[in-house]
Design an enzyme around this catalytic site. Structure first.
Site, PDB file in Angstrom:
ATOM      1  N   GLU A 282       0.951  -1.317   0.219  1.00 24.00           N
ATOM      2  CA  GLU A 282      -0.293   0.470  -0.077  1.00 24.00           C
ATOM      3  C   GLU A 282       0.991   1.466  -0.714  1.00 24.00           C
ATOM      4  O   GLU A 282       0.668   1.820  -0.583  1.00 24.00           O
ATOM      5  CB  GLU A 282      -1.188  -0.201   1.257  1.00 24.00           C
ATOM      6  CG  GLU A 282      -2.354   0.573   0.610  1.00 24.00           C
ATOM      7  CD  GLU A 282      -3.337   0.420   1.973  1.00 24.00           C
ATOM      8  OE1 GLU A 282      -4.277   0.075   1.441  1.00 24.00           O
ATOM      9  OE2 GLU A 282      -3.107   1.215   3.031  1.00 24.00           O
ATOM     10  N   HIS A 303       7.239 -27.193  -0.547  1.00 18.11           N
ATOM     11  CA  HIS A 303       6.513 -27.984  -0.843  1.00 18.11           C
ATOM     12  C   HIS A 303       5.367 -27.658  -1.660  1.00 18.11           C
ATOM     13  O   HIS A 303       4.946 -28.226  -2.489  1.00 18.11           O
ATOM     14  CB  HIS A 303       5.947 -28.841  -0.176  1.00 18.11           C
ATOM     15  CG  HIS A 303       6.998 -30.060   0.814  1.00 18.11           C
ATOM     16  ND1 HIS A 303       8.164 -31.194   0.951  1.00 18.11           N
ATOM     17  CD2 HIS A 303       8.126 -29.060   1.843  1.00 18.11           C
ATOM     18  CE1 HIS A 303       9.138 -31.190   1.279  1.00 18.11           C
ATOM     19  NE2 HIS A 303       8.770 -30.044   2.281  1.00 18.11           N
ATOM     20  N   LYS A 417     -13.578   1.578  -4.447  1.00 18.27           N
ATOM     21  CA  LYS A 417     -14.516   1.697  -3.060  1.00 18.27           C
ATOM     22  C   LYS A 417     -15.863   2.463  -4.268  1.00 18.27           C
ATOM     23  O   LYS A 417     -16.796   2.277  -4.118  1.00 18.27           O
ATOM     24  CB  LYS A 417     -14.699   2.663  -1.615  1.00 18.27           C
ATOM     25  CG  LYS A 417     -13.396   2.300  -1.065  1.00 18.27           C
ATOM     26  CD  LYS A 417     -13.011   2.791  -0.009  1.00 18.27           C
ATOM     27  CE  LYS A 417     -12.009   1.514   0.903  1.00 18.27           C
ATOM     28  NZ  LYS A 417     -11.828   2.786   1.722  1.00 18.27           N
TER      29      LYS A 417
END
Length: 426
Positions: A282, A303, A417
């Site tokens: 951010e 793995h 948003k």
């Protein structure tokens, strides 16, 4: 104390040359960070927080906790920096198999009806309270969760008693959540205006959950204060946070690396890695710049992602977070009838084996042309959580400013948003 090991990058960078080249610029940025009044007033409330930490606020929080001695659960409602720091600190210091009282649970960090329904079911026979965290109160995810949990707690205890079980951490002057808290008579705690969410772990955002989780906040802040002093050096060669920031910058801009992976070897560091990811992503993901940041927890991820890191596209470098000493450990027993062929590690602790895995993996990845930084801390305790969290905050500030962007805003978050509200609102 924290140690930065750069041996795993010397085959990839002319480190001495670059430190000489960038030392003046880093000194200039350091001076700007600590002397630019406008920058400090707008964005840098976190920078000197360890110097001026208000320990009276901790006592206020302890009194609040003592007022609810039989609390089973504190539900912390928040998203992004409003919950990641608290979750990181709690899991850094606690075992998942020994629940504290109250247990700290989280809500409002996604929009999952399944999660919230099951949380409500879990809380049905519990003695619980809420800490809702939001600067504005308009962020959808925590606002939705608070609406539902507020209704539930009022139905359980009645509106008058419920208001003593709702603690609000928000802006001191404005916002939907502040207005609601004042109207309802909730206990409030302040998020400083000059502290962004991802830098807020040492404010009430993180400290209130830490107090309820019985963490040693005083030791944590001692660690943060020592980290402040250690990273106050303007001389690059004396400042490990700035060395780390420069290494990141060089791999991104001169080696064309696209990604940094934070590698840990203890499950306690999983949520710390999530906090770290938000901090750097951010802060630096702007103007089509910045490293994509990811995390692995080994040996589990050896793995799965280990194959790609070893032999896949050479797009990344690793920062290994090494905890050199673990408090609780297992010893491998010696068995006379050795059917499992494991006596070659008999008598060794899990930590000793884990360290060998770490060393072998670093060596393999370096030989596989994957640069490796290593950050070593002595142990998982409150002091070193405080030290490490502040170290990364300071490194992030320097790293972003080296890139030429503002690491303290996040306008890009608002774009989704706006589109979301356009779809949801009539």
């Amino acid at each position: 104390m924290l140690k930065l090991n750069l041996e795993g990058i010397y085959n990839f960078l002319d480190w001495r040359k670059h430190t000489q080249t960038y030392a003046p610029q880093i000194k200039s940025i350091h001076q700007k960070l600590h002397q630019d009044k406008q920058l400090k007033e707008k964005y840098l409330g976190w920078l000197e927080l360890p110097l001026h930490f208000d320990f009276k606020e901790i006592e206020k929080m302890k009194q609040l906790k003592n007022f609810h001695p039989n609390l089973d659960v504190l539900v912390v409602i928040g998203i992004g920096g409003s919950y990641l720091g608290a979750k990181a600190g709690i899991e850094f210091l606690q075992t998942p198999f020994k629940k504290t009282k109250p247990e700290i649970l989280f809500a409002g960090h996604q929009v999952s009806g399944n999660y919230l329904t099951n949380l409500l079911h879990f809380l049905k026979n519990k003695n619980w309270a809420i800490n809702v965290i939001s600067k504005s109160g308009t962020t959808l995810e925590p606002a939705l969760a608070f609406r539902i949990l507020k209704k539930e707690i009022e139905e359980k205890y009645g509106k008058q008693l419920a208001k003593n079980r709702i603690f609000v951490t928000t802006d001191s002057q404005k916002g939907v959540l502040l207005n609601l808290a004042l109207k309802e008579g909730y206990q409030t705690f302040v998020i400083p205006d000059s502290v962004g969410g991802r830098f807020s772990v040492f404010t009430s955002v993180g400290i209130l959950p830490f107090v309820f989780a019985n963490l040693d906040v005083a030791s944590m802040m001692k660690g943060a204060l020592q980290s402040y002093h250690d990273t106050f050096q303007e001389d690059l060669l004396q400042n490990q946070a700035y060395k780390y920031a420069l290494a990141r910058y060089l791999f991104h801009t001169q080696q064309n690396k696209k990604m940094e992976i934070l590698v840990s070897y203890e499950p306690n560091l999983l949520s710390f890695s999530e906090w770290w990811k938000q901090l750097f992503a951010e802060s630096e993901g702007k103007e089509e710049k910045g490293l994509f940041v990811g995390a692995t927890n080994n040996s589990t991820d050896l793995h799965s992602l280990g194959q790609f890191i070893q032999e896949g596209t050479k797009m990344l470098f690793e920062t290994v977070l090494n905890v050199s000493s673990i408090k609780d450990d297992c010893v491998v027993p010696h068995i006379l009838n050795e059917l499992d062929n494991l006596n070659y590690v008999a008598g060794k602790t899990y930590s000793q084996i884990n360290q060998k895995i770490l060393q072998a993996t670093r060596q393999a990845h370096i030989e596989g042309k994957v640069p490796n930084l290593e950050i070593v801390i002595p142990t998982l305790d409150a002091y070193h959580f405080g030290y490490l969290a502040y170290f990364f905050q300071k490194a992030c500030a320097m790293s972003g400013l080296l890139l030429g962007i503002n690491p303290f805003n996040q306008h890009g978050v608002e774009i989704y948003k706006q589109k979301m509200f356009a779809l949801l609102k009539p």
